[in-house]
Every structure is written in structure tokens, then in C-alpha cells.
Design a protein around this motif. Sequence first.
Motif, PDB file in Angstrom:
ATOM      1  N   SER A  80       2.672  10.840  -6.015  1.00 22.26           N
ATOM      2  CA  SER A  80       3.908  11.566  -6.285  1.00 22.26           C
ATOM      3  C   SER A  80       3.672  12.984  -6.806  1.00 22.26           C
ATOM      4  CB  SER A  80       4.798  10.781  -7.251  1.00 22.26           C
ATOM      5  OG  SER A  80       4.107  10.488  -8.458  1.00 22.26           O
ATOM      6  N   PRO A  81       2.657  13.244  -7.668  1.00 23.59           N
ATOM      7  CA  PRO A  81       2.408  14.640  -8.063  1.00 23.59           C
ATOM      8  C   PRO A  81       1.982  15.517  -6.889  1.00 23.59           C
ATOM      9  CG  PRO A  81       1.374  13.124  -9.613  1.00 23.59           C
ATOM     10  CD  PRO A  81       1.809  12.309  -8.432  1.00 23.59           C
ATOM     11  N   VAL A  82       1.203  14.937  -5.958  1.00 24.06           N
ATOM     12  CA  VAL A  82       0.785  15.693  -4.773  1.00 24.06           C
ATOM     13  C   VAL A  82       1.986  15.987  -3.882  1.00 24.06           C
ATOM     14  CG1 VAL A  82      -0.712  15.695  -2.745  1.00 24.06           C
ATOM     15  CG2 VAL A  82      -1.500  14.645  -4.869  1.00 24.06           C
ATOM     16  N   LEU A  83       2.840  14.994  -3.694  1.00 28.61           N
ATOM     17  CA  LEU A  83       4.044  15.183  -2.881  1.00 28.61           C
ATOM     18  C   LEU A  83       4.929  16.288  -3.465  1.00 28.61           C
ATOM     19  CD1 LEU A  83       4.778  11.422  -2.249  1.00 28.61           C
ATOM     20  CD2 LEU A  83       4.595  13.105  -0.432  1.00 28.61           C
ATOM     21  N   LEU A  84       5.077  16.280  -4.786  1.00 34.78           N
ATOM     22  CA  LEU A  84       5.886  17.306  -5.435  1.00 34.78           C
ATOM     23  C   LEU A  84       5.241  18.679  -5.271  1.00 34.78           C
ATOM     24  CD1 LEU A  84       8.253  18.146  -7.206  1.00 34.78           C
ATOM     25  CD2 LEU A  84       6.873  17.554  -9.224  1.00 34.78           C
TER      26      LEU A  84
ATOM     27  N   ILE B  17       0.829  -1.205   0.000  1.00 36.34           N
ATOM     28  CA  ILE B  17       0.000   0.000   0.000  1.00 36.34           C
ATOM     29  C   ILE B  17       0.866   1.260   0.000  1.00 36.34           C
ATOM     30  CG2 ILE B  17      -1.731   1.302   1.277  1.00 36.34           C
ATOM     31  CD1 ILE B  17      -2.846  -1.352   2.286  1.00 36.34           C
ATOM     32  N   ALA B  18       1.950   1.269   0.786  1.00 35.18           N
ATOM     33  CA  ALA B  18       2.819   2.441   0.828  1.00 35.18           C
ATOM     34  C   ALA B  18       3.485   2.677  -0.521  1.00 35.18           C
ATOM     35  CB  ALA B  18       3.867   2.287   1.927  1.00 35.18           C
ATOM     36  N   SER B  19       3.939   1.613  -1.180  1.00 38.89           N
ATOM     37  CA  SER B  19       4.562   1.743  -2.500  1.00 38.89           C
ATOM     38  C   SER B  19       3.574   2.297  -3.513  1.00 38.89           C
ATOM     39  CB  SER B  19       5.087   0.386  -2.979  1.00 38.89           C
ATOM     40  OG  SER B  19       6.052  -0.127  -2.103  1.00 38.89           O
ATOM     41  N   LEU B  20       2.367   1.743  -3.512  1.00 34.50           N
ATOM     42  CA  LEU B  20       1.337   2.200  -4.442  1.00 34.50           C
ATOM     43  C   LEU B  20       0.961   3.653  -4.162  1.00 34.50           C
ATOM     44  CD1 LEU B  20      -0.626   1.460  -6.730  1.00 34.50           C
ATOM     45  CD2 LEU B  20      -2.244   0.678  -4.983  1.00 34.50           C
TER      46      LEU B  20
ATOM     47  N   LEU C 237       2.023  12.894   4.528  1.00 31.23           N
ATOM     48  CA  LEU C 237       2.346  12.062   3.362  1.00 31.23           C
ATOM     49  C   LEU C 237       3.782  11.513   3.368  1.00 31.23           C
ATOM     50  CD1 LEU C 237       0.483  13.862   0.422  1.00 31.23           C
ATOM     51  CD2 LEU C 237      -0.158  11.771   1.636  1.00 31.23           C
ATOM     52  N   PRO C 238       4.796  12.301   3.769  1.00 32.58           N
ATOM     53  CA  PRO C 238       6.154  11.735   3.777  1.00 32.58           C
ATOM     54  C   PRO C 238       6.337  10.555   4.714  1.00 32.58           C
ATOM     55  CG  PRO C 238       6.267  14.125   3.756  1.00 32.58           C
ATOM     56  CD  PRO C 238       4.824  13.758   4.009  1.00 32.58           C
TER      57      PRO C 238
END
Length: 222
Positions: free
Chosen positions: A28-32, A19-22, A97-98
Motif C-alpha cells: 500500500s505505501p508503494v501504491l500510494l 496473496i492479492a490481499s496480503l 500493481l493495480p
Amino acid sequence: MATERHPYDRLKRALDIFIASLALLVLSPVLLGVSVAVALAMGRPVLFRQSRPGRYGALFELRKFRTMHPPGRGRVSDGERLTRFGRWLRLTSLDELPTLWNVLRGDMSLVGPRPLLVQYLDRYTPKQARRHEVRPGVTGLAQVRGRNALSWEEKFAYDVRYVDGRCLWLDLRILLETVVKVARRDGITADGHATAPEFLGTARSLADASRGGTSRDASWRT
């Protein structure tokens, strides 16, 4: 402090990795985007990093998006340091999120007792210390039962209840209830605090409550 491995733990770890990998891939766009927004709103560093005790009390480096100014310039308490953008990140739980990276590394689990401050380790009762028999979680039973609206003793009671009763169905239920709690923004802060009061130990906490006193804010958020 090592204890006998629970039959569910191996499946739990496999689900955490999947789940964490997915989630890291999909989000990833949200994290960026949040990284850029934090840098523009507060400057660098973008991430808040702090040592926290994990399973069996082993220390690891917790990662979150930064939501506060550093201490100084007349800013001492959490309420003074918390920025407007940081408050929004906390309300939406985007600052968490991180921690998915901590889950992938094995420092944390998706579900479990929240990782608290290192200095609390010698303040727990033996029963409260059992919360460290499992990996700390991004969310947990205490978070969906009241979060910071609960007293420390209530939180720790839920933590130990989770340690003893952890199973797939309980984890799924907690994850689903977490989505609802985040949407409703329930229990984000304790009354009179920007985050939560410092845990001084059960005996001292009860004495403070009986006097109607409050302790200073803790530099973390559940």
C-alpha cells in the motif's frame, strides 16, 4: 464456452485471494507513492482503465497505472505517447500493481493468459480461443517464456498449454520465474515496437511476416 471445472481451480482462487490481499496490504505505501508520482508526472487520471475479456470472454475493467499521454497533439503511436516515467514503470512492472485489485475481485488470477483487447475475440482460431477457459493472469507461461519477444502464435500456444496443464507447482514456478524476468527486464517490447504489434489474426499475421511488413502498435502491454 463454459467447461468442466478443473480440480485445481478452487485452491487456485483461494490462493489468489490470500496473496492479492496480503500484497495490497504490504504494498500500500508503494501504491500510494506511485499514484502521487503519476499524478505529478502526467496529471489525472492516475489509473488506466479499459474493458478486457476475462474468463469465458466476460468483460471486466482492467486497472493499471497510466504510462502514456492520451492521443492527440501529434502523438499517435504508443512510442510517441509513452512518457519517460511511464517507460520506467513498465520496465519495473510497477504499472501492474493495480491489477491486484482485479485479482481480488475475481476478474483475474495471479497466473494465467494475459488479458488482451476486446477486438481480438473474433480473430482467434478455435484452439487459440481456449485461452479464455481460465481467468486471465497478471503473469503467465507466455510471459516467462519470452513475453513480447514471442510471436502471437507462440504466445497463444503457451496460453493453451497452461490451460491444459495448470497446477499449483506450475503456478509457483511461473511466479518465481516472473521475479527473475522482471529483474532482468527481458522481453518487454517486440522488435520495432514500443509495446507489441496488433494481432490481426493468425492468417494475416503470417502473411505480414512473410512480406516483412509490420502492423501498428497495440494499445496494451503484456
